[in-house]
Design a protein around this motif. Sequence first.
Motif, PDB file in Angstrom:
ATOM      1  N   GLY A 154      -4.564  -0.945  -7.051  1.00  0.00           N
ATOM      2  CA  GLY A 154      -6.092  -1.395  -6.872  1.00  0.00           C
ATOM      3  C   GLY A 154      -6.057  -0.464  -5.913  1.00  0.00           C
ATOM      4  O   GLY A 154      -5.896  -0.116  -5.297  1.00  0.00           O
ATOM      5  N   PRO A 155      -7.449  -0.910  -5.807  1.00  0.00           N
ATOM      6  CA  PRO A 155      -8.530   0.388  -5.366  1.00  0.00           C
ATOM      7  C   PRO A 155      -7.491  -0.101  -4.102  1.00  0.00           C
ATOM      8  O   PRO A 155      -7.755  -1.017  -3.511  1.00  0.00           O
ATOM      9  N   ASP A 156      -7.752   0.592  -2.780  1.00  0.00           N
ATOM     10  CA  ASP A 156      -8.084   0.906  -0.987  1.00  0.00           C
ATOM     11  C   ASP A 156      -6.773   0.662  -0.558  1.00  0.00           C
ATOM     12  O   ASP A 156      -6.636  -0.711   0.442  1.00  0.00           O
ATOM     13  N   ARG A 157      -5.909   0.717  -0.867  1.00  0.00           N
ATOM     14  CA  ARG A 157      -4.535   0.729  -1.657  1.00  0.00           C
ATOM     15  C   ARG A 157      -3.760   2.236  -0.639  1.00  0.00           C
ATOM     16  O   ARG A 157      -2.980   2.148  -0.356  1.00  0.00           O
ATOM     17  N   SER A 199       0.700  -0.898  -0.153  1.00  0.00           N
ATOM     18  CA  SER A 199      -0.121  -0.600   0.532  1.00  0.00           C
ATOM     19  C   SER A 199       0.891   1.439   0.207  1.00  0.00           C
ATOM     20  O   SER A 199       2.175   0.910   0.213  1.00  0.00           O
ATOM     21  N   ARG A 246      -2.845   8.296  -8.847  1.00  0.00           N
ATOM     22  CA  ARG A 246      -4.079   7.974 -10.568  1.00  0.00           C
ATOM     23  C   ARG A 246      -2.823   6.791 -11.271  1.00  0.00           C
ATOM     24  O   ARG A 246      -2.900   5.634 -10.943  1.00  0.00           O
ATOM     25  N   ASN A 281     -12.890   7.848  -5.310  1.00  0.00           N
ATOM     26  CA  ASN A 281     -13.400   6.850  -3.405  1.00  0.00           C
ATOM     27  C   ASN A 281     -12.623   5.414  -3.489  1.00  0.00           C
ATOM     28  O   ASN A 281     -12.401   4.941  -2.620  1.00  0.00           O
ATOM     29  N   ASP A 282     -11.875   5.031  -4.121  1.00  0.00           N
ATOM     30  CA  ASP A 282     -11.083   3.981  -4.422  1.00  0.00           C
ATOM     31  C   ASP A 282      -9.452   4.253  -3.827  1.00  0.00           C
ATOM     32  O   ASP A 282      -7.883   4.026  -3.417  1.00  0.00           O
ATOM     33  N   LEU A 336      -2.873   4.170  -8.139  1.00  0.00           N
ATOM     34  CA  LEU A 336      -3.923   3.077  -8.122  1.00  0.00           C
ATOM     35  C   LEU A 336      -3.678   2.244  -9.324  1.00  0.00           C
ATOM     36  O   LEU A 336      -4.277   1.094  -9.459  1.00  0.00           O
ATOM     37  N   TRP A 363      -8.378   7.409  -0.581  1.00  0.00           N
ATOM     38  CA  TRP A 363      -8.428   8.060   0.444  1.00  0.00           C
ATOM     39  C   TRP A 363      -7.839   9.231  -0.008  1.00  0.00           C
ATOM     40  O   TRP A 363      -6.717   9.152   0.770  1.00  0.00           O
ATOM     41  N   ARG A 389     -13.521   7.141  -9.784  1.00  0.00           N
ATOM     42  CA  ARG A 389     -12.926   6.802  -8.990  1.00  0.00           C
ATOM     43  C   ARG A 389     -11.898   6.971  -7.751  1.00  0.00           C
ATOM     44  O   ARG A 389     -11.161   6.470  -7.336  1.00  0.00           O
TER      45      ARG A 389
END
Length: 301
Positions: A169-172, A136, A162, A192-193, A165, A195, A190
């Motif tokens: 990937g998302p949430d990382r 992450s 971007r 909200n992928d 991401l 924070w 995208r």
Amino acid sequence: MGNNGNAKDNVPELKEYFSHLKIPDALSGFSESKYVIFGVPFDGTSSYRRGSRLAPKSIREAYDNLESYDVAYEVDFSESGMCDMGDLSVSEDVGEVVDEVEYVTGRIMGLNKIPIMLGGEHSVTVGAVRNLKDASMLIIDAHSDFRDSYMGDKLNHACVTRRALDILGPDRIVSVGTRSTSREEFESDRKNDVWFLSSAEVREKGIQSMADKIEEYLTDNVYFSIDMDGIDPAYAPGVGTPEPYGLKDSDVQYLIRRLGKKVVGFDVVEMTPVYDNGNTSMLAAKLIQDFVGSKETRNKF
Ligand code: MN
Ligand code: MN
């Protein structure tokens, strides 16, 4: 402090990539080092105030004024296994520079060493992130850097989060200090992928409580990228694209102290000595010490 020496360099296959100005505490040879420092003097896609290509030299010169021992960490940086490779030779082409950063950081991380990269503009971070698997990312930045492309270039420094991401990937990814986002980025499906934690929310809720939530969000392997403009211009005036109402210097120090043990790669980017009064390069040098201190210390923060 101030020895500016280097015991030995036994990595001939990488040596040709670098010049010879060194961080004074980085006395280790490559093979016994834990932290490998290098500069990337590139600012080719910067849109507003250029000059970050001059930052690696200015950060090293500022570092020369710091003590080698830190009482808070009880760490002697000259004994902590830093090796300064000097600066990467860079071309004018951002794609080539990012590829070279990918290669160099890949070799360093492949040997279980930790790269500490001195930018240069933020786009260089993408090269390091390409090597990450199951990791992450923690970013300090005033800007969301979330455009899919800018000035026709997907590797522009306005697109870094971007690109990260796309890779992670998302949430990382957590980006802390956000206070400048274009409408296009704000309306991205995208968004909200990642924070995006604003500097206003950090101010309102306090860095300690936000750090708890950041630690929950991230994995145990974290790449930490500090765009110096995330910090308020009062502390860090020498940046390419300054934004008022930023983070405190001590907010960033706190995040380093809390999360440092999990960090597998670190960079400080977007510092521009042309607009500095000396404080920004000094803060950048100190953040490097905070990072190594946080890794090496037995003390709790
Ligand atoms: Mn940035
Ligand atoms: Mn920025």
